[in-house]
Scaffold this motif. Structure first.
Motif, mmCIF file in Angstrom:
data_model
loop_
_atom_site.group_PDB
_atom_site.id
_atom_site.type_symbol
_atom_site.label_atom_id
_atom_site.label_comp_id
_atom_site.label_asym_id
_atom_site.label_seq_id
_atom_site.Cartn_x
_atom_site.Cartn_y
_atom_site.Cartn_z
ATOM 1 N N SER A 1 59.978 33.814 66.630
ATOM 2 C CA SER A 1 59.607 33.913 68.039
ATOM 3 C C SER A 1 58.914 35.239 68.284
ATOM 4 O O SER A 1 59.248 36.257 67.678
ATOM 5 N N VAL A 2 57.935 35.215 69.172
ATOM 6 C CA VAL A 2 57.148 36.404 69.495
ATOM 7 C C VAL A 2 56.925 36.431 71.001
ATOM 8 O O VAL A 2 56.511 35.424 71.583
ATOM 9 N N PHE A 3 57.208 37.585 71.636
ATOM 10 C CA PHE A 3 56.855 37.761 73.036
ATOM 11 C C PHE A 3 55.843 38.885 73.161
ATOM 12 O O PHE A 3 55.584 39.608 72.193
ATOM 13 N N GLU A 4 55.255 39.023 74.339
ATOM 14 C CA GLU A 4 54.154 39.933 74.659
ATOM 15 C C GLU A 4 52.824 39.352 74.159
ATOM 16 O O GLU A 4 52.652 39.074 72.978
ATOM 17 N N SER A 5 51.889 39.218 75.111
ATOM 18 C CA SER A 5 50.650 38.495 74.823
ATOM 19 C C SER A 5 49.813 39.155 73.726
ATOM 20 O O SER A 5 49.221 38.459 72.894
ATOM 21 N N GLY A 6 49.757 40.479 73.705
ATOM 22 C CA GLY A 6 48.996 41.138 72.644
ATOM 23 C C GLY A 6 49.610 40.921 71.279
ATOM 24 O O GLY A 6 48.909 40.707 70.286
ATOM 25 N N ALA A 7 50.948 40.982 71.217
ATOM 26 C CA ALA A 7 51.646 40.738 69.952
ATOM 27 C C ALA A 7 51.429 39.303 69.490
ATOM 28 O O ALA A 7 51.290 39.036 68.284
ATOM 29 N N ARG B 1 38.951 45.883 61.559
ATOM 30 C CA ARG B 1 40.272 45.647 62.142
ATOM 31 C C ARG B 1 40.609 46.737 63.167
ATOM 32 O O ARG B 1 41.147 46.448 64.241
ATOM 33 N N ALA B 2 40.267 47.977 62.853
ATOM 34 C CA ALA B 2 40.541 49.078 63.776
ATOM 35 C C ALA B 2 39.782 48.892 65.091
ATOM 36 O O ALA B 2 40.317 49.170 66.177
ATOM 37 N N GLU B 3 38.540 48.424 65.017
ATOM 38 C CA GLU B 3 37.768 48.177 66.236
ATOM 39 C C GLU B 3 38.464 47.145 67.113
ATOM 40 O O GLU B 3 38.605 47.333 68.325
ATOM 41 N N VAL B 4 38.890 46.039 66.526
ATOM 42 C CA VAL B 4 39.552 44.982 67.294
ATOM 43 C C VAL B 4 40.851 45.491 67.911
ATOM 44 O O VAL B 4 41.121 45.260 69.099
ATOM 45 N N LEU B 5 41.646 46.191 67.130
ATOM 46 C CA LEU B 5 42.947 46.644 67.633
ATOM 47 C C LEU B 5 42.793 47.653 68.760
ATOM 48 O O LEU B 5 43.574 47.634 69.730
ATOM 49 N N GLN B 6 41.809 48.544 68.662
ATOM 50 C CA GLN B 6 41.596 49.502 69.751
ATOM 51 C C GLN B 6 41.344 48.793 71.073
ATOM 52 O O GLN B 6 41.922 49.153 72.104
ATOM 53 N N ASP C 1 31.150 39.436 66.132
ATOM 54 C CA ASP C 1 32.008 38.251 66.090
ATOM 55 C C ASP C 1 33.053 38.248 67.205
ATOM 56 O O ASP C 1 33.612 39.292 67.574
ATOM 57 N N TYR C 2 33.320 37.072 67.714
ATOM 58 C CA TYR C 2 34.364 36.845 68.710
ATOM 59 C C TYR C 2 35.725 37.151 68.088
ATOM 60 O O TYR C 2 35.981 36.775 66.942
ATOM 61 N N SER C 3 36.583 37.839 68.830
ATOM 62 C CA SER C 3 37.859 38.261 68.253
ATOM 63 C C SER C 3 38.981 38.184 69.279
ATOM 64 O O SER C 3 38.762 37.869 70.457
ATOM 65 N N ILE C 4 40.179 38.524 68.822
ATOM 66 C CA ILE C 4 41.324 38.538 69.736
ATOM 67 C C ILE C 4 41.146 39.595 70.826
ATOM 68 O O ILE C 4 41.760 39.472 71.899
ATOM 69 N N ALA C 5 40.323 40.597 70.615
ATOM 70 C CA ALA C 5 40.061 41.562 71.682
ATOM 71 C C ALA C 5 39.355 40.879 72.853
ATOM 72 O O ALA C 5 39.710 41.096 74.016
ATOM 73 N N ASP C 6 38.371 40.047 72.555
ATOM 74 C CA ASP C 6 37.685 39.298 73.604
ATOM 75 C C ASP C 6 38.642 38.341 74.310
ATOM 76 O O ASP C 6 38.601 38.203 75.541
#
Length: 232
Positions: free
Chosen positions: A68-74, A94-99, A158-163
């Protein structure tokens, strides 16, 4: 199979955007936050901060017990790592996306959320609070606009989880007193994401789960904006 504990809010939309893009099998478990479902003991076992979304992955990558995972970013990061999609494998990408994922989590989301509250839901209209959060939201839109000046998506080509994290908070730009005409790079990016098939599917799903968004009685307001008790 993934169980998605969900209600159609900007944070909720992040999870459906990813799940639809990745075509992962999932099941919606509605969490009606206006009725206090987020305080139910069973849900608190999954999301101890009594916030949705949350997920339960019954087929985790390690083949073990459900995760189970909570928090939308996680959740976005977990799903990206599970599938190997929407986050680069190389260190710098990866660093770009995470920032930018954390920029949304720590900046755009909280500030736009306060904007929504004081502009739309607060029982007393406080000019100082409204002005503060509208201005800060505009500043953050400006940051995003400059970022998008020379790239298709927030972290690059590229489209990513940051978007996926940022887009749902821009959907309500009018409620935030923001005009996308003032932020042409954001508008171009926003329009491109809006027509992606997965985005269309995710927002159509939202209409099925809660066909009357925005309608909130006094009890719902007390639950969401009161003292945190369903008895408020």
């Amino acid at each position: 199979m993934i169980d998605l504990y969900y209600w159609p809010t900007p944070n909720g939309h992040k999870a459906t955007l990813f799940l639809e893009e990745a075509a992962l099998p999932y099941r919606i478990v509605p969490v009606n936050i206006g009725a206090g479902a987020q305080f139910e003991p069973a849900f608190l076992q999954i999301s101890p901060n009594n916030r949705m979304p949350a997920i339960v992955d019954h087929a985790p990558a390690d083949g073990g017990a459900a995760v189970s995972v909570f928090e939308s970013g996680a959740i976005l990061l977990y799903l990206a790592e599970k599938t190997g999609r929407f986050i680069p494998a190389d260190l710098r990408g990866r660093a770009e996306v995470l920032q930018w994922l954390f920029w949304q989590m720590g900046g755009l989301g909280p500030m736009a959320g306060q904007n929504h509250h004081f502009n739309g839901y607060a029982p007393e209209k406080i000019p100082y609070a409204i002005d503060r959060y509208v201005r800060e939201t505009a500043r953050l839109y400006g940051v995003l606009d400059r970022r998008l000046a020379d790239r298709a998506f927030v972290a690059g080509a590229d489209y990513s989880i940051a978007d996926m994290a940022i887009y749902p908070w821009i959907v309500s730009h009018e409620k935030q007193d923001q005009d996308l005409a003032d932020f042409p790079n954001v508008k171009r990016w926003f329009d491109a994401i809006a027509v992606r098939p997965a985005t269309v599917a995710a927002y159509a799903l939202a209409e099925q789960v809660n066909p009357q968004p925005g309608e909130m009685d006094d009890k719902a307001k007390a639950i969401l904006f009161g003292n945190g008790s369903t008895k408020a």
